[in-house]
Design an enzyme around this catalytic site. Structure first.
Site, PDB file in Angstrom:
ATOM      1  CD  GLU A   1      -2.992   0.805   2.387  1.00  0.00           C
ATOM      2  OE1 GLU A   1      -3.579  -0.304   2.474  1.00  0.00           O
ATOM      3  OE2 GLU A   1      -3.176   1.739   3.179  1.00  0.00           O
TER       4      GLU A   1
ATOM      5  CG  ASP B   1      -1.685   4.547   2.851  1.00  0.00           C
ATOM      6  OD1 ASP B   1      -2.410   4.066   1.998  1.00  0.00           O
ATOM      7  OD2 ASP B   1      -1.422   3.993   3.941  1.00  0.00           O
TER       8      ASP B   1
ATOM      9  CD  GLU C   1      -4.198   7.610   5.993  1.00  0.00           C
ATOM     10  OE1 GLU C   1      -5.153   6.824   6.088  1.00  0.00           O
ATOM     11  OE2 GLU C   1      -3.292   7.696   6.855  1.00  0.00           O
TER      12      GLU C   1
ATOM     13  CD  GLN D   1      -0.348   9.154   9.172  1.00  0.00           C
ATOM     14  OE1 GLN D   1      -0.172   9.728  10.236  1.00  0.00           O
ATOM     15  NE2 GLN D   1      -1.034   8.033   9.100  1.00  0.00           N
TER      16      GLN D   1
ATOM     17  CG  ASN E   1       2.390   4.067   6.588  1.00  0.00           C
ATOM     18  OD1 ASN E   1       3.557   3.672   6.529  1.00  0.00           O
ATOM     19  ND2 ASN E   1       1.556   3.684   7.531  1.00  0.00           N
TER      20      ASN E   1
ATOM     21  NE  ARG F   1       8.878   0.274   5.635  1.00  0.00           N
ATOM     22  CZ  ARG F   1       8.401  -0.865   5.122  1.00  0.00           C
ATOM     23  NH1 ARG F   1       7.238  -0.882   4.500  1.00  0.00           N
ATOM     24  NH2 ARG F   1       9.099  -1.970   5.224  1.00  0.00           N
ATOM     25  CD  GLU F   2       2.871   5.098  10.964  1.00  0.00           C
ATOM     26  OE1 GLU F   2       4.048   4.967  11.385  1.00  0.00           O
ATOM     27  OE2 GLU F   2       1.988   4.242  11.143  1.00  0.00           O
TER      28      GLU F   2
ATOM     29  CG  ASP G   1     -11.335   6.915  15.611  1.00  0.00           C
ATOM     30  OD1 ASP G   1     -11.226   7.635  14.591  1.00  0.00           O
ATOM     31  OD2 ASP G   1     -11.255   5.669  15.563  1.00  0.00           O
ATOM     32  CD1 TRP G   2      -8.214   7.351  13.472  1.00  0.00           C
ATOM     33  CD2 TRP G   2      -6.420   8.474  12.755  1.00  0.00           C
ATOM     34  NE1 TRP G   2      -8.190   7.274  12.098  1.00  0.00           N
ATOM     35  CE2 TRP G   2      -7.096   7.945  11.631  1.00  0.00           C
ATOM     36  CE3 TRP G   2      -5.248   9.212  12.554  1.00  0.00           C
ATOM     37  CZ2 TRP G   2      -6.653   8.133  10.318  1.00  0.00           C
ATOM     38  CZ3 TRP G   2      -4.799   9.402  11.238  1.00  0.00           C
ATOM     39  CH2 TRP G   2      -5.498   8.865  10.141  1.00  0.00           C
TER      40      TRP G   2
ATOM     41  N   GLY H   1      -4.634  13.859  17.450  1.00  0.00           N
ATOM     42  CA  GLY H   1      -4.692  12.557  18.095  1.00  0.00           C
ATOM     43  C   GLY H   1      -6.069  12.204  18.647  1.00  0.00           C
TER      44      GLY H   1
ATOM     45  NE  ARG I   1       6.399   3.355  15.096  1.00  0.00           N
ATOM     46  CZ  ARG I   1       5.802   3.890  14.031  1.00  0.00           C
ATOM     47  NH1 ARG I   1       6.119   5.110  13.629  1.00  0.00           N
ATOM     48  NH2 ARG I   1       4.894   3.207  13.383  1.00  0.00           N
TER      49      ARG I   1
END
Ligand SMILES: *[C@@H]1O[C@H](CO)[C@@H](O)[C@H](O)[C@H]1NC(C)=O
Length: 293
Positions: free
Chosen positions: A106, A108, A110, A123, A125, A134-135, A199-200, A204, A279
């Site tokens: 994929e 992306d 966004e 964003q 990915n 991998r944002e 919700d995100w 956030g 991370r």
């Protein structure tokens, strides 16, 4: 004054010619129905100017989306989008390629909406073999709801490049030789959608969608696809422009493009998984190759 103007126009001229190298030819606009069809909530899509533009509507009942007719292995895909204007907090406008299977690949884009006057976040990915995480997140250098801007993906055996207009904002080099899976054998379709993700998405999840402002509307045109149909080998791909799948200038960014990418990275980056040592204590191998660290 005159000479200053002259110098400025020289600089602009050299910028625009530099921008052309390695950027697939300016895409040709086609009507929506040539390459795409609606996926769900058909009554939330409006067709303008004989289908050369479409609008996606999001209200408290549903969002909507559309997808490509074809499946592609490699290509150059672009979309002009005018994002939801005004109070868009909680909404997400997405333009992505996906193989939609269990070990999916994929790519992306966004766009995370925001309160009136507050900046959108873009964003991106990349998933390979089902693995994402991998944002990268950036601010844009313009208000994406004011006018159309072109968002494109170049995907060939050598690299995946994300462009905003003619500016590369991200590159993902083929690092298969370093043990990183690269999308090369699963056809992908192109998807566009507008939905609620309060919700995100915005701060956030702190900012909720204000349904009194609905419907939220994103507008699209362009619908350019210059890809290899999944059943066709890359060397037989059709193109309206340059051979983006193997011509030398599409195997890597040139110096001017790396410079523009560096500009985006230094000025507009909010988050980059490549530099997130909490991370990823070990630098992901593809990041070194992307000159991301
Ligand atoms: C929205 O605006 C706030 C405040 O300026 C900012 O912190 C945030 O990153 C912006 N974008 C999103 C999607 O939350």
């Amino acid at each position: 004054m005159a000479s200053a103007l002259w110098a400025l126009s020289l600089i602009l001229a050299s910028l625009s010619s530099a921008a052309l190298a390695g950027v697939p030819r300016r895409p040709v606009d086609v009507p929506f129905g040539r390459n795409y069809y609606p996926t769900w909530a058909f009554d939330h899509i409006k067709y303008l100017n004989g289908g050369s533009e479409v609008q996606l509507y999001l209200d408290k009942y549903t969002g909507t989306g559309f997808q490509s007719k074809g499946s592609y292995l490699f290509g150059h895909f672009s979309m002009y989008i005018k994002m939801v204007p005004g109070d868009s907090a909680g909404t997400v406008t997405a333009f992505y390629l996906s193989s939609l299977n269990s070990e999916h690949d994929e790519i992306d884009f966004e766009f995370l909406g925001n309160r009136t006057g507050q900046p959108y976040i873009l964003q991106t990915n990349v998933f390979t073999g089902g693995k994402g995480n991998r944002e990268q997140r950036i601010y844009l250098w313009f208000d994406p709801s004011k006018e159309y801007h072109r968002y494109s993906v170049l995907w060939n055996m050598y690299q995946i490049v994300f462009y905003v207009d003619d500016v590369p904002i991200r590159v993902f080099k083929n690092s298969n030789d370093l043990g990183v899976k690269y999308p090369f054998n699963q056809p992908m379709k192109i998807y566009n959608s507008l939905w609620n993700a309060d919700d995100w998405a915005t701060r956030g999840g702190l900012e909720k969608t204000d349904w009194s402002k609905a419907p939220f509307i994103a507008t699209y045109r362009g619908f350019h696809i210059d890809g290899c149909e999944a059943s066709v080998e890359a060397k037989f791909c059709a193109t309206q422009g340059k051979r983006w799948w193997d011509q030398a200038e599409f195997r890597d960014l040139d110096a001017a493009q790396w410079q523009r990418l560096r500009w985006v990275r230094s000025k507009y980056t909010i988050y980059n998984y490549c530099t997130d040592r909490k991370r990823y204590p070990q630098v992901p191998p593809e990041c070194a190759r992307d000159r991301d660290i």
